[in-house]
Design a protein around this motif. Sequence first.
Motif, PDB file in Angstrom:
ATOM      1  N   HIS B 191      -0.754   0.646  -6.097  1.00 11.99           N
ATOM      2  CA  HIS B 191      -1.194  -0.624  -6.742  1.00 11.99           C
ATOM      3  C   HIS B 191       0.096  -1.405  -7.423  1.00 11.99           C
ATOM      4  O   HIS B 191       0.548  -2.497  -7.239  1.00 11.99           O
ATOM      5  CB  HIS B 191      -2.060  -0.700  -7.641  1.00 11.99           C
ATOM      6  CG  HIS B 191      -3.528  -0.354  -7.188  1.00 11.99           C
ATOM      7  ND1 HIS B 191      -4.234  -1.554  -6.670  1.00 11.99           N
ATOM      8  CD2 HIS B 191      -4.057   0.524  -6.526  1.00 11.99           C
ATOM      9  CE1 HIS B 191      -5.315  -1.280  -6.063  1.00 11.99           C
ATOM     10  NE2 HIS B 191      -5.261   0.283  -5.735  1.00 11.99           N
ATOM     11  N   THR B 194       2.163  -3.064  -4.580  1.00  8.91           N
ATOM     12  CA  THR B 194       1.441  -4.052  -4.056  1.00  8.91           C
ATOM     13  C   THR B 194       1.717  -5.240  -5.203  1.00  8.91           C
ATOM     14  O   THR B 194       2.213  -6.507  -4.620  1.00  8.91           O
ATOM     15  CB  THR B 194       0.000  -3.861  -3.914  1.00  8.91           C
ATOM     16  OG1 THR B 194      -0.353  -2.676  -3.488  1.00  8.91           O
ATOM     17  CG2 THR B 194      -0.588  -4.963  -3.267  1.00  8.91           C
ATOM     18  N   LYS B 198       3.897  -8.781  -4.592  1.00  6.23           N
ATOM     19  CA  LYS B 198       3.394 -10.023  -4.831  1.00  6.23           C
ATOM     20  C   LYS B 198       4.215 -11.039  -5.597  1.00  6.23           C
ATOM     21  O   LYS B 198       4.554 -12.310  -5.386  1.00  6.23           O
ATOM     22  CB  LYS B 198       1.992  -9.795  -4.998  1.00  6.23           C
ATOM     23  CG  LYS B 198       1.251 -11.099  -5.072  1.00  6.23           C
ATOM     24  CD  LYS B 198      -0.357 -10.780  -5.411  1.00  6.23           C
ATOM     25  CE  LYS B 198      -1.194 -11.830  -5.770  1.00  6.23           C
ATOM     26  NZ  LYS B 198      -2.453 -11.462  -6.149  1.00  6.23           N
ATOM     27  N   ASP B 204       2.644 -10.537   0.791  1.00 11.50           N
ATOM     28  CA  ASP B 204       1.220  -9.947   0.352  1.00 11.50           C
ATOM     29  C   ASP B 204       1.181  -8.666   0.966  1.00 11.50           C
ATOM     30  O   ASP B 204       1.264  -8.759   2.411  1.00 11.50           O
ATOM     31  CB  ASP B 204       0.012 -10.891   0.447  1.00 11.50           C
ATOM     32  CG  ASP B 204      -0.084 -11.891  -0.554  1.00 11.50           C
ATOM     33  OD1 ASP B 204       0.297 -11.763  -1.756  1.00 11.50           O
ATOM     34  OD2 ASP B 204      -1.001 -12.874  -0.454  1.00 11.50           O
ATOM     35  N   THR B 206      -1.126  -5.013   1.224  1.00 10.80           N
ATOM     36  CA  THR B 206      -2.463  -4.320   0.615  1.00 10.80           C
ATOM     37  C   THR B 206      -2.143  -3.115   0.116  1.00 10.80           C
ATOM     38  O   THR B 206      -1.156  -2.339   0.557  1.00 10.80           O
ATOM     39  CB  THR B 206      -3.519  -4.165   1.732  1.00 10.80           C
ATOM     40  OG1 THR B 206      -2.896  -3.022   2.722  1.00 10.80           O
ATOM     41  CG2 THR B 206      -3.720  -5.376   2.579  1.00 10.80           C
ATOM     42  N   SER B 210      -0.627   1.148   5.817  1.00 18.03           N
ATOM     43  CA  SER B 210      -1.057   0.289   7.287  1.00 18.03           C
ATOM     44  C   SER B 210      -1.450   1.364   8.150  1.00 18.03           C
ATOM     45  O   SER B 210      -1.310   2.782   8.076  1.00 18.03           O
ATOM     46  CB  SER B 210       0.000  -0.395   7.704  1.00 18.03           C
ATOM     47  OG  SER B 210       0.939   0.403   8.161  1.00 18.03           O
ATOM     48  N   ALA B 623      -0.634  -7.260   9.140  1.00 19.18           N
ATOM     49  CA  ALA B 623      -1.242  -6.844   8.005  1.00 19.18           C
ATOM     50  C   ALA B 623      -0.286  -5.654   7.536  1.00 19.18           C
ATOM     51  O   ALA B 623       0.113  -4.764   8.348  1.00 19.18           O
ATOM     52  CB  ALA B 623      -2.820  -6.105   8.234  1.00 19.18           C
ATOM     53  N   GLY B 625       0.948  -2.659   4.811  1.00 19.94           N
ATOM     54  CA  GLY B 625       0.476  -1.753   3.875  1.00 19.94           C
ATOM     55  C   GLY B 625       1.458  -1.887   2.659  1.00 19.94           C
ATOM     56  O   GLY B 625       2.500  -2.369   2.983  1.00 19.94           O
ATOM     57  N   TYR B 626       1.141  -0.980   1.628  1.00 20.29           N
ATOM     58  CA  TYR B 626       2.001  -0.752   0.448  1.00 20.29           C
ATOM     59  C   TYR B 626       3.514  -0.511   0.909  1.00 20.29           C
ATOM     60  O   TYR B 626       4.459  -0.839   0.313  1.00 20.29           O
ATOM     61  CB  TYR B 626       1.374  -0.055  -0.560  1.00 20.29           C
ATOM     62  CG  TYR B 626       1.532   1.411  -0.401  1.00 20.29           C
ATOM     63  CD1 TYR B 626       0.398   1.929   0.491  1.00 20.29           C
ATOM     64  CD2 TYR B 626       2.466   2.291  -0.894  1.00 20.29           C
ATOM     65  CE1 TYR B 626       0.478   3.121   0.815  1.00 20.29           C
ATOM     66  CE2 TYR B 626       2.418   3.348  -0.667  1.00 20.29           C
ATOM     67  CZ  TYR B 626       1.535   4.075   0.161  1.00 20.29           C
ATOM     68  OH  TYR B 626       1.369   5.309   0.554  1.00 20.29           O
TER      69      TYR B 626
END
Lengths: 171, 673
Positions: B191, B194, B198, B204, B206, B210, B623, B625-626
């Motif tokens: 987190h 992430t 951001k 961005d 997630t 991924s 998409a 991933g972190y």
Amino acid sequence: MAEAMPRRPDSAPPLRSSGGALVAATGAAVITAVSVPALAMGVLGVLSLAGALTFGIESVYTPGIALLAGAVVLAGVLGLTPPFLLAAAFLVLLAWDVGKHGFGIAREVGREPSTLRIETVHGLSSALVYAAGATLGYGIYASVTGGRSVVALLALLVGAVALLFALQARD
Amino acid sequence: MSRTRRGLLLVGLASGLVGVLLIASPGIARGVSLTGGARTAPVAVVGVAAVVLAARSLLNALGGDTPGDGEGRAATAGAFPSPERRPRYDPPGTGFAQRVDAIGWTDRRDAEPENRRELRDDLRDVATSALSRADGASPSEVETWLDDGSWTDDPLASAFFAGDLVPSLSPSGYVRALVRGEPPFARRARHAVTALSKRSGAGDVTPAPSADVRTAFEDEPAVRTSRYLPDGEVSREHESATDRARGVTAAALAVGGLGIVTLRPGLFLLALFGITVSGYARAVPTPSRAVTVERAVSNSEPAVGDEVEVTLSVRNVGDTTLADLRLVDGVPPGLTVVDGSPKFATALRPGKRASVTYTVEAVRGNHAFDPALVVTRDALGVRKREALVDTETAVSCRPPAEPLSGRAPARPTTRAGRSRSDAPGPGIEFHSVREYRPGDPPSRIDWRRKAKTGEFSTVAFHEHRRQRVLVVVDARAEAYVARSDGADGSDGGGEGGDGEPVVQRGVAAAALVSRFRSAGVPVGLAALSPRSCRLSPGRGGDHHRRLREVLATHPAFGWEAPDGEVDASAAVREIHRRVRADTRIVFVSPLSDDASVTAARRFDAHGHPVSVLSPDPTAPSRARGYESGYASLARERRLRRLRAVGIPASDWDPSEPLREVTRDGRSHATTSG
């Protein structure tokens, strides 16, 4: 998944092998359904085989076969007559062999190339070999049921066990 | 062992024969009649013996085979080769994701959880760099924010820096974490990345990894057929037998024993399946090796992007039928199959031939096909022979001679050079004065000083030399990261193996050497790779042809990541020793790890003017991933570190056309700093 047809995973065996294995397994389950526990084992076995073949999970396949084999043994202990027992074991072995072969094809060759030839050759050959075993068993059964010689039976027992153990070893 | 076995075999055969004889003519045994214990005991003993043998056989199978047997099997039990794909390149940030994944439950018991501390320190550095750039705050301010958690409104992210290395949990929180299957520290780390991503405008991402990186955790599938058989297998073939017969035998023994003990003849008869299968497995020979393989390609020198049709045919030249023949062609690592499949399976009668056709797409490079892997089995599949069959075929694909057909610079310089060097010599700009040495040209003697003092002295100017350029491509295994964008439109097979390593973009960019040709600048090429590749700076048509050839075909720029580590400092020293000290270095690297920064700084420390061109592997189109967010942040930080020490580093999104880049790159590469 947006496609109209749900795609089977790549690890799932070819349709023909899967179908053959399932038919054989169902046959075995029907033959061994002499009691409720045996029926339950057979049905569970067939269901797990179907799941394994559809979703391509090989690790579920062997337990399914084991359940079916358990159903055969249970039926045997409960006194199913040898000809039916031999037929059921033949079908279980065939399902096991064809299914495993199918998984091997999925792993090594994949979906795209045609595998009809090797599937057919393998299916027929294994049916032949297992049928030979079943016939041998039936022949002995048919001839022993007349005689009732205990010594003969004992000699056969010792012979079978010793042969089994000697033959299974590899150099 | 084999003697007891032979004895057993003899006993079995004899006993079986006696049994059959007694059945055929029951009169023989009439004299012998068994009653009571003598009647039941032998039967029971044999039954129990069968069950025991079955158990032993099973235990043997479970406990592992004999060492000699297990060795070969272990080496080939891995994934079957799937050469239709490229080798799997790790997506950017895989290393970080692995570190987060390695945070275990057990290390919380350590007094000093080392990997947790390192992870947090690393992330803290990245956070400081990213936040101070995004908000223009001083590092100490950022430190304060990180400590009090005011930099983000995600409680998990702020707790990563502010909380303990081993967070203390309430019982319910502990249960929740157990259910999730992930230590809270790792969750907070994800987190935190992430939120950082951001916050710093890096795009961005997630908090979940991924899909690409999750597949990268799994075992690398064997891609090349030549890597499939165990090393040191001199004959390049391998025979093995499956455990299937053994399993059937054990089951048969067990069932037969049960039948004897429970006095159910039907069950006992099932043991005969075991005899049949074991007997078959014993009797059947390993399938013959008599196959020949031929391969033909429709075009052995295609252009980049051309489709090449490959036809592979196999022929049974033996005199037995091959019941189960599977064949995998050795597609070279760089080529991907776009149509058809390089695998096929068939049964072949003697003298028959079967063939398969598939299509590959050509990419830059010299692609020699690996040998085809031929797997033959008997009809029941208990014996198997795997063999590599060599068929020399190669596809050579060179990019067009002048890939950068942009504006040719109209600078036909034949002069000694434009760029000022630090070496003293003839020139215009004053450098130094030194004592006269015999042989100095009279025009450079300081005659005024001679008139004043009577001593000869010589004036030296900054010599103008021709700039020499060495393009160094970072081709270490670390540079083989996948470009994580779906822009190439290969949705069908885009997962897993068909990506392009970003190093290929670097190689394409290195083609900017042809820019220097028209500028008359001597240019050379080197690879930072375990596969050594060096081409000293030179000029002229021949030299440039050689450069293009090396870029297109040298294994250092191949499609498969090299094995082995490179000591960046040692490699840089080696390159430095081979070129002149004032050679300008253009370092092409994705900057995927700190060693690439070290390499650039070492070049700088050796006195070379350095500029870095960095293709960005993290394109923000899919998409992410972190781990991808971390890769971007860490790479951004490396770029900033380079710029901070005065090394011009240009960040290049490889989806931009090459021409734009070289225009940009040229401004870095040829203007003297």
